[in-house]
Design a protein around this motif. Structure first.
Motif, mmCIF file in Angstrom:
data_model
loop_
_atom_site.group_PDB
_atom_site.id
_atom_site.type_symbol
_atom_site.label_atom_id
_atom_site.label_comp_id
_atom_site.label_asym_id
_atom_site.label_seq_id
_atom_site.Cartn_x
_atom_site.Cartn_y
_atom_site.Cartn_z
ATOM 1 N N LEU A 129 -2.437 7.980 13.414
ATOM 2 C CA LEU A 129 -3.241 7.161 12.507
ATOM 3 C C LEU A 129 -4.222 7.968 11.676
ATOM 4 C CD1 LEU A 129 -4.154 4.145 14.837
ATOM 5 C CD2 LEU A 129 -2.355 4.249 13.107
ATOM 6 N N HIS A 130 -4.252 9.280 11.847
ATOM 7 C CA HIS A 130 -5.330 10.061 11.238
ATOM 8 C C HIS A 130 -4.804 11.281 10.484
ATOM 9 C CE1 HIS A 130 -7.634 7.459 13.736
ATOM 10 N NE2 HIS A 130 -7.189 8.014 14.852
ATOM 11 N N HIS A 177 5.135 0.770 12.175
ATOM 12 C CA HIS A 177 4.644 0.160 13.414
ATOM 13 C C HIS A 177 4.846 -1.348 13.400
ATOM 14 C CE1 HIS A 177 2.577 3.184 15.976
ATOM 15 N NE2 HIS A 177 2.681 3.904 14.862
ATOM 16 N N LEU A 178 4.606 -2.000 12.252
ATOM 17 C CA LEU A 178 4.785 -3.440 12.153
ATOM 18 C C LEU A 178 6.251 -3.812 12.332
ATOM 19 C CD1 LEU A 178 2.385 -4.313 9.178
ATOM 20 C CD2 LEU A 178 2.105 -4.972 11.584
ATOM 21 N N LEU A 179 7.150 -3.025 11.738
ATOM 22 C CA LEU A 179 8.588 -3.300 11.862
ATOM 23 C C LEU A 179 9.046 -3.133 13.304
ATOM 24 C CD1 LEU A 179 9.955 -1.569 8.636
ATOM 25 C CD2 LEU A 179 9.921 -4.014 9.113
ATOM 26 N N ILE A 215 0.003 4.326 5.112
ATOM 27 C CA ILE A 215 0.558 3.002 4.819
ATOM 28 C C ILE A 215 1.970 2.909 5.358
ATOM 29 C CG2 ILE A 215 1.346 1.485 2.966
ATOM 30 C CD1 ILE A 215 -1.080 2.433 1.344
ATOM 31 N N ASP A 216 2.761 3.973 5.178
ATOM 32 C CA ASP A 216 4.127 3.993 5.700
ATOM 33 C C ASP A 216 4.137 3.947 7.221
ATOM 34 O OD1 ASP A 216 5.220 4.069 3.175
ATOM 35 O OD2 ASP A 216 5.456 6.247 3.131
ATOM 36 N N ASP A 230 -4.214 14.942 -3.038
ATOM 37 C CA ASP A 230 -4.149 15.193 -1.590
ATOM 38 C C ASP A 230 -4.492 13.918 -0.823
ATOM 39 O OD1 ASP A 230 -3.524 17.907 -1.906
ATOM 40 O OD2 ASP A 230 -5.636 18.522 -1.842
ATOM 41 N N VAL A 231 -5.573 13.264 -1.253
ATOM 42 C CA VAL A 231 -6.026 12.060 -0.561
ATOM 43 C C VAL A 231 -5.045 10.907 -0.778
ATOM 44 C CG1 VAL A 231 -7.886 10.365 -0.375
ATOM 45 C CG2 VAL A 231 -8.430 12.792 -0.684
ATOM 46 N N LYS A 232 -4.555 10.748 -2.007
ATOM 47 C CA LYS A 232 -3.586 9.688 -2.287
ATOM 48 C C LYS A 232 -2.340 9.845 -1.425
ATOM 49 C CE LYS A 232 -4.772 8.664 -7.134
ATOM 50 N NZ LYS A 232 -4.272 8.705 -8.535
ATOM 51 N N ASN A 233 -1.860 11.064 -1.283
ATOM 52 C CA ASN A 233 -0.655 11.311 -0.487
ATOM 53 C C ASN A 233 -0.891 10.947 0.978
ATOM 54 O OD1 ASN A 233 0.770 12.230 -2.717
ATOM 55 N ND2 ASN A 233 0.282 14.380 -2.344
#
Length: 363
Positions: free
Chosen positions: A300-301, A357-359, A351-352, A342-345
């Protein structure tokens, strides 16, 4: 039988987060003992009625090298009364988790505990059990090593904080759109300017998050007003960005983080609090600080590192700053080289991860 344990850790939020697994190890190992934290007023307020390993907080009076306050004048009468009360507690074990021990070890010895355990630089006073204080070492593992010297262990080495209903109620009373949009947090502050990413870059990330459909909250303490303004004035999508600077208590901030989907932050307390709440995080670090402050897991980090080896204004080696802060007095960032992309990536990666995890939860 160990009946009463005292732990000295009277510093900031991130510092407290790092020692939580060690406190949990004490709780699990000495289940019948009372665990007393010697901390600051904010510890007492925040931990009151909050489930966790600490039973009681005692606020440390102003003391050199531990808890000086603005305008500090040593009050020998106050200190004498404090240590008399602490001796009467009859602590079985006292742990020094405050630093290298130059000031904190003499303080700990005045508690008159039956056994003293803690960190020690070569020039610090020895305790009954002393563990070498090596600056560049992970803080969470450091304190687990300290308590491990008396047999305290835990299986979970990640810090954990419990959020209360009061925390969530405070946050939801002030945050817009929390029930109709995912929430992203941007925390642009840090006590040391060397750890601050530029406000314009944070603003670009705020706009990126708005494009992705987030309600963006900018957080900060009251004294960080100027830092927050440097972000908000450069945001294009102002209608979808909410300024929460100085509007939430620490409990309210915990509540906010608990229902947030991601936080982007400098290396500072709210980042480490979010990690203790298992919230996806993107942390902006000067590379040497990630040695001491990195999360224990990576699912997560994400840690983005600046490899600035020297002050950009005078060339002084940045690796010497923690030992000799007076070598360089320039108020300039050491992390500005980290790019917006860098941050956007990293945000897209997280998000992916969350989508995966949700799937998997429905398979």
């Amino acid at each position: 039988m160990i009946k009463k344990i005292v732990v000295l850790r009277a510093n900031a939020l991130g510092d407290f987060i790092f020692c939580l697994p060690a406190l949990q190890a004490l709780r699990e190992t000495f289940a019948e003992a009372e665990i007393v934290l010697l901390g600051r007023a904010w510890h007492q307020e925040y931990l009151q009625d909050r489930p966790g390993p600490v039973d009681r907080v005692v606020v440390v009076p102003s003391y050199p090298g531990i808890s000086e306050r603005e305008g500090y004048v040593r009050d020998e009468r106050e200190l004498s009364e404090f240590f008399t009360k602490m001796e009467a507690e009859q602590f079985d074990i006292a742990f020094q988790m405050h630093g290298g021990g130059r000031n904190s070890n003499p303080f700990l010895l005045r508690l008159a505990a039956k056994l003293t355990v803690g960190l020690k630089t070569p020039d610090a006073t020895a305790l009954d059990i002393s563990i070498p204080y090596i600056y560049y070492f992970n803080e969470t593992l450091r304190y687990l090593e300290v308590v491990g010297r008396v047999g305290a262990k835990t299986k979970d080495i990640e810090p954990q904080i419990v959020v209360t209903a009061k925390d969530i109620a405070e946050a939801k009373s002030i945050v817009n759109n929390f029930d109709c949009k995912p929430v992203a947090i941007i925390h642009p502050g840090a006590s040391d300017i060397k750890r601050r990413w530029p406000g314009k870059k944070f603003a670009a990330i705020a706009d990126f998050l708005v494009e992705l459909g987030y309600h963006v909250c900018i957080t900060g303490l009251t004294w960080e007003r100027e830092i927050v303004d440097a972000v908000i004035t450069n945001v294009i999508s102002k209608d979808s960005v909410q300024d929460l600077s100085g509007k939430l208590s620490l409990g309210g901030t915990s509540g906010l983080l608990s229902f947030s989907d991601i936080i982007i932050s400098n290396d500072t307390g709210p980042l480490h609090l979010a990690r203790a709440l298992r919230i996806p995080t993107v942390g902006i670090f000067w590379f040497a600080n990630v040695i001491t402050a990195s999360a224990m897991t990576t699912t997560l980090h994400r840690n983005l590192l600046s490899f600035a080896m020297s002050c950009p204004l005078c060339g002084t080696s940045s690796l010497k700053f923690h030992e000799h802060p007076s070598l360089c007095t320039h108020n300039t960032s050491l992390v500005s080289e980290i790019t917006v992309d860098d941050v956007k990536n990293s945000i897209s990666e997280l998000i992916d991860v969350k989508r995966t995890h949700l799937l998997s939860a429905f398979m």
